[in-house]
Enzyme design. Sequence first.
Site, PDB file in Angstrom:
ATOM      1  N   TYR A 201      -2.843   9.842  17.555  1.00 34.68           N
ATOM      2  CA  TYR A 201      -2.061   9.742  18.789  1.00 34.68           C
ATOM      3  C   TYR A 201      -2.588  10.702  19.858  1.00 34.68           C
ATOM      4  O   TYR A 201      -2.774  10.320  21.017  1.00 34.68           O
ATOM      5  CB  TYR A 201      -0.601  10.046  18.458  1.00 34.68           C
ATOM      6  CG  TYR A 201       0.361   9.995  19.616  1.00 34.68           C
ATOM      7  CD1 TYR A 201       0.802   8.782  20.121  1.00 34.68           C
ATOM      8  CD2 TYR A 201       0.854  11.170  20.184  1.00 34.68           C
ATOM      9  CE1 TYR A 201       1.709   8.737  21.172  1.00 34.68           C
ATOM     10  CE2 TYR A 201       1.757  11.135  21.227  1.00 34.68           C
ATOM     11  CZ  TYR A 201       2.183   9.913  21.721  1.00 34.68           C
ATOM     12  OH  TYR A 201       3.075   9.880  22.761  1.00 34.68           O
TER      13      TYR A 201
ATOM     14  N   LYS B 168      -4.187   9.606  23.436  1.00 38.94           N
ATOM     15  CA  LYS B 168      -3.542  10.017  24.687  1.00 38.94           C
ATOM     16  C   LYS B 168      -4.459  10.883  25.540  1.00 38.94           C
ATOM     17  O   LYS B 168      -4.395  10.829  26.778  1.00 38.94           O
ATOM     18  CB  LYS B 168      -2.234  10.747  24.380  1.00 38.94           C
ATOM     19  CG  LYS B 168      -1.132   9.836  23.829  1.00 38.94           C
ATOM     20  CD  LYS B 168      -0.801   8.692  24.771  1.00 38.94           C
ATOM     21  CE  LYS B 168       0.464   7.946  24.378  1.00 38.94           C
ATOM     22  NZ  LYS B 168       0.747   6.809  25.275  1.00 38.94           N
TER      23      LYS B 168
END
Length: 303
Positions: A155, A159
């Site tokens: 993640y 991001k």
Amino acid sequence: MDLHGKVAVVTGSGRGLGLGYAQALAAAGAAVVVNDVDQGAVDAAVAMITAAGGRAAGAVAAVGDSAAAEELVDTAVREFGRLDVLVTNAGILRDRVLWKMTDDDFDDVVRVHLRGTFTCARAAAVRMREQGTGGRLVLISSPAGQRGNFGQTNYAAAKAGIVAMARTWAMELGRSGITVNAVVPVAATEMTKTIPAFAPVIDEAEHTGVPLPDWLRKDEGLGTIEDVAGLVTFLASDASEGVTGQAIGIGGDRLALWAHPKEKAVAFADGGWSADAIAAQWPDGVGAEPETYGIPAPKAPEA
């Protein structure tokens, strides 16, 4: 903020933050394409927006591949005639520490967050350039992408990549009048409710209607989904024409501009650096004030 005449696609908008973004854009006058993998969630979101006087259409698709991206753009054009705004919000979580994270855990998150942002932005940029009237790409990032976060290799990497893409595309699309910005939101969602310091306070606010306390809204920059949606609406509007290539944080009472990576300390050695020379110089030189990493643990005030 007036978005009448504009058409927006919001990926992952069947619930949570994405639904909040779609509702806010529709309330400001934009026609919105709601996207999710769940037909029931899409139908409910479209019904909610139209019941409030907005215009919305649904598109059920798993963001990631090019076909899904094209379907979202085609839905906007078919239903409303054009595309002006893309908000890339779709995402999933597969949290595990490095030594327990599988190939599928990593690939699935990167496929939705990073590849999905790429494919959707590419399809939107093609359409916006053909229209010749500019546009807005609003890419949803995360504090984890700026600082890293325990158990979120996949993640955080995705991001961080999204912010890098925003900076790159701001250069590439500037001459077409298309702005590209990354939003770094913090809000009371199902994910933040799992944080021990936040959970009881959020739970109390949801059950009693009492506003979140100042230490959350200001010190931690965490508030409601509605608190975050205003930034997305601003970035979708003509008022943000001069704003591009930025990573902007929003949450609770806090609005922040994240710094771009830059050299913090520099030293020079004639002829270059040997390993021994670096070791001797590091503690009191370039490495004297190392950067922090990880999202700081929240601190609730003592009772």
